[in-house]
Design a protein around this motif. Structure first.
Motif, short mmCIF file in Angstrom:
data_model
loop_
_atom_site.label_atom_id
_atom_site.label_comp_id
_atom_site.label_asym_id
_atom_site.label_seq_id
_atom_site.Cartn_x
_atom_site.Cartn_y
_atom_site.Cartn_z
N ALA A 92 6.42 80.07 107.67
CA ALA A 92 7.14 79.26 108.66
C ALA A 92 6.35 77.98 108.94
CB ALA A 92 7.35 80.04 109.95
N SER A 93 7.08 76.91 109.24
CA SER A 93 6.43 75.65 109.60
C SER A 93 6.82 75.27 111.02
CB SER A 93 6.85 74.53 108.64
OG SER A 93 6.34 74.76 107.34
N PHE A 94 5.92 74.60 111.70
CA PHE A 94 6.22 74.10 113.03
C PHE A 94 5.71 72.66 113.15
CE2 PHE A 94 2.29 76.57 113.22
CZ PHE A 94 1.40 75.74 113.87
N ARG A 95 6.38 71.90 113.98
CA ARG A 95 6.04 70.49 114.17
C ARG A 95 5.48 70.29 115.56
NH1 ARG A 95 10.95 71.05 112.29
NH2 ARG A 95 11.96 70.39 114.23
N TRP A 96 4.41 69.52 115.64
CA TRP A 96 3.81 69.26 116.93
C TRP A 96 3.14 67.90 116.93
CZ3 TRP A 96 -1.80 70.44 117.51
CH2 TRP A 96 -2.39 70.87 116.31
N SER A 97 2.95 67.36 118.11
CA SER A 97 2.36 66.03 118.26
C SER A 97 1.14 66.12 119.15
CB SER A 97 3.38 65.07 118.86
OG SER A 97 2.81 63.79 119.06
N THR A 98 0.02 65.60 118.69
CA THR A 98 -1.22 65.63 119.46
C THR A 98 -1.99 64.34 119.26
OG1 THR A 98 -3.30 66.82 119.83
CG2 THR A 98 -2.40 66.86 117.58
N HIS A 99 -2.46 63.75 120.35
CA HIS A 99 -3.21 62.49 120.30
C HIS A 99 -2.45 61.41 119.53
CE1 HIS A 99 -6.67 64.45 122.11
NE2 HIS A 99 -6.63 65.38 121.18
N GLY A 100 -1.14 61.40 119.68
CA GLY A 100 -0.32 60.40 119.02
C GLY A 100 -0.07 60.65 117.55
N ILE A 101 -0.48 61.80 117.04
CA ILE A 101 -0.31 62.13 115.62
C ILE A 101 0.73 63.24 115.49
CG2 ILE A 101 -1.44 62.99 113.54
CD1 ILE A 101 -4.08 61.93 114.70
N ASP A 102 1.73 63.01 114.64
CA ASP A 102 2.73 64.03 114.36
C ASP A 102 2.24 64.92 113.22
OD1 ASP A 102 4.53 63.08 116.29
OD2 ASP A 102 5.32 61.58 114.90
N VAL A 103 2.24 66.22 113.47
CA VAL A 103 1.69 67.18 112.51
C VAL A 103 2.75 68.22 112.17
CG1 VAL A 103 -0.16 68.85 112.07
CG2 VAL A 103 -0.58 66.89 113.61
N THR A 104 2.84 68.55 110.90
CA THR A 104 3.65 69.69 110.48
C THR A 104 2.70 70.73 109.89
OG1 THR A 104 5.60 68.35 109.99
CG2 THR A 104 5.48 70.53 108.97
N SER A 105 2.62 71.87 110.54
CA SER A 105 1.71 72.94 110.10
C SER A 105 2.51 74.09 109.53
CB SER A 105 0.86 73.44 111.26
OG SER A 105 0.00 72.42 111.75
N THR A 106 1.95 74.74 108.54
CA THR A 106 2.56 75.91 107.92
C THR A 106 1.69 77.13 108.21
OG1 THR A 106 3.54 74.61 106.13
CG2 THR A 106 3.28 76.97 105.74
N VAL A 107 2.33 78.22 108.57
CA VAL A 107 1.60 79.47 108.81
C VAL A 107 1.27 80.09 107.45
CG1 VAL A 107 1.66 81.76 109.85
CG2 VAL A 107 2.80 79.84 110.98
N TYR A 108 -0.03 80.24 107.18
CA TYR A 108 -0.46 80.80 105.90
C TYR A 108 -0.64 82.31 105.97
CZ TYR A 108 -1.63 75.90 104.86
OH TYR A 108 -1.58 74.55 104.66
N ALA A 109 -1.09 82.80 107.11
CA ALA A 109 -1.32 84.25 107.27
C ALA A 109 -1.19 84.59 108.74
CB ALA A 109 -2.70 84.64 106.75
N LEU A 110 -0.73 85.82 109.01
CA LEU A 110 -0.58 86.26 110.39
C LEU A 110 -0.73 87.77 110.45
CD1 LEU A 110 1.92 84.98 113.00
CD2 LEU A 110 1.69 87.43 112.65
#
Length: 202
Positions: free
Chosen positions: A62-80
């Motif tokens: 799964a991927s999620f989108r988030w914004s921190t310190h003015g940077i837009d990031v798309t992260s992917t869950v590799y393991a859970l």
């Protein structure tokens, strides 16, 4: 760093920037895990996160989108491995980050450990500066997580006596009802009639 099916299974230990941090949180592991993995709610307590969004459940791939310190990031869950470990990562502005979080119960508390690796041209151009920025970011995240989790744990503890009394009263009520029915079985008639009426209701 090792990979399985193109997904990393650990952080990149050979990256120019690797930072590790840990904190003890006086809250149970289930509470800490739920708080930390509720991505959409990050902005409500994580002041460095302006927005966060995920479509569907938080699962590997799964991927999620988030914004921190003015940077837009798309992260992917590799393991859970709930509620013990989560690994995510992805590229952002030329930086490839891989972030691991682990959670260990210690009595009623939780030990949270985090490790993150950064690689890419911007990182290699200023490794020390990037390391300092990442260290500060992880430190702030852990502090905010501890503050929010411990506040929630305190509220839960205050509600516990009321919940116990509610359970006692519920069982007493059920017991008294059973005694009345045993003494006067006809009392079941209106209850069964009501249940039948509900089952026939369109």
């Amino acid at each position: 760093m090792s990979t399985t099916d193109t997904f990393p299974t650990t952080i990149d230990e050979s990256a120019p920037v690797v930072v590790r941090r840990e904190v003890r949180i006086e809250a149970p592991i289930d509470l800490v895990w739920r708080l930390h993995t509720d991505v959409a709610a990050w902005p409500t307590w994580q002041t460095d996160v302006a927005s966060a969004h995920i479509d569907g459940p938080l699962v590997p791939g799964a991927s999620f989108r988030w914004s921190t310190h003015g940077i837009d990031v798309t992260s992917t869950v590799y393991a859970l491995d709930a509620p013990r470990r989560i690994l995510w990562g992805g590229p952002a502005q030329g930086v490839t980050g891989i972030h691991e979080w682990t959670f260990a119960a210690e009595g009623g508390a939780t030990i949270v450990r985090t490790a993150e690796s950064w690689d890419g041209d911007p990182v290699r151009a200023d490794a020390e500066g990037q390391r300092a920025a990442l260290d500060a970011s992880l430190g702030a995240w852990l502090t905010l997580l501890r503050t929010k989790a411990e506040a929630k744990a305190t509220k839960r503890a205050k509600r516990a006596p009321r919940r116990r009394w509610a359970k006692v009263l519920a069982w007493m009520s059920l017991g008294l009802t059973a005694l009345f029915v045993l003494a006067e079985p006809w009392l079941l008639v209106p209850v069964l009639t009501f249940a039948l009426a509900l089952s026939l209701w369109d």
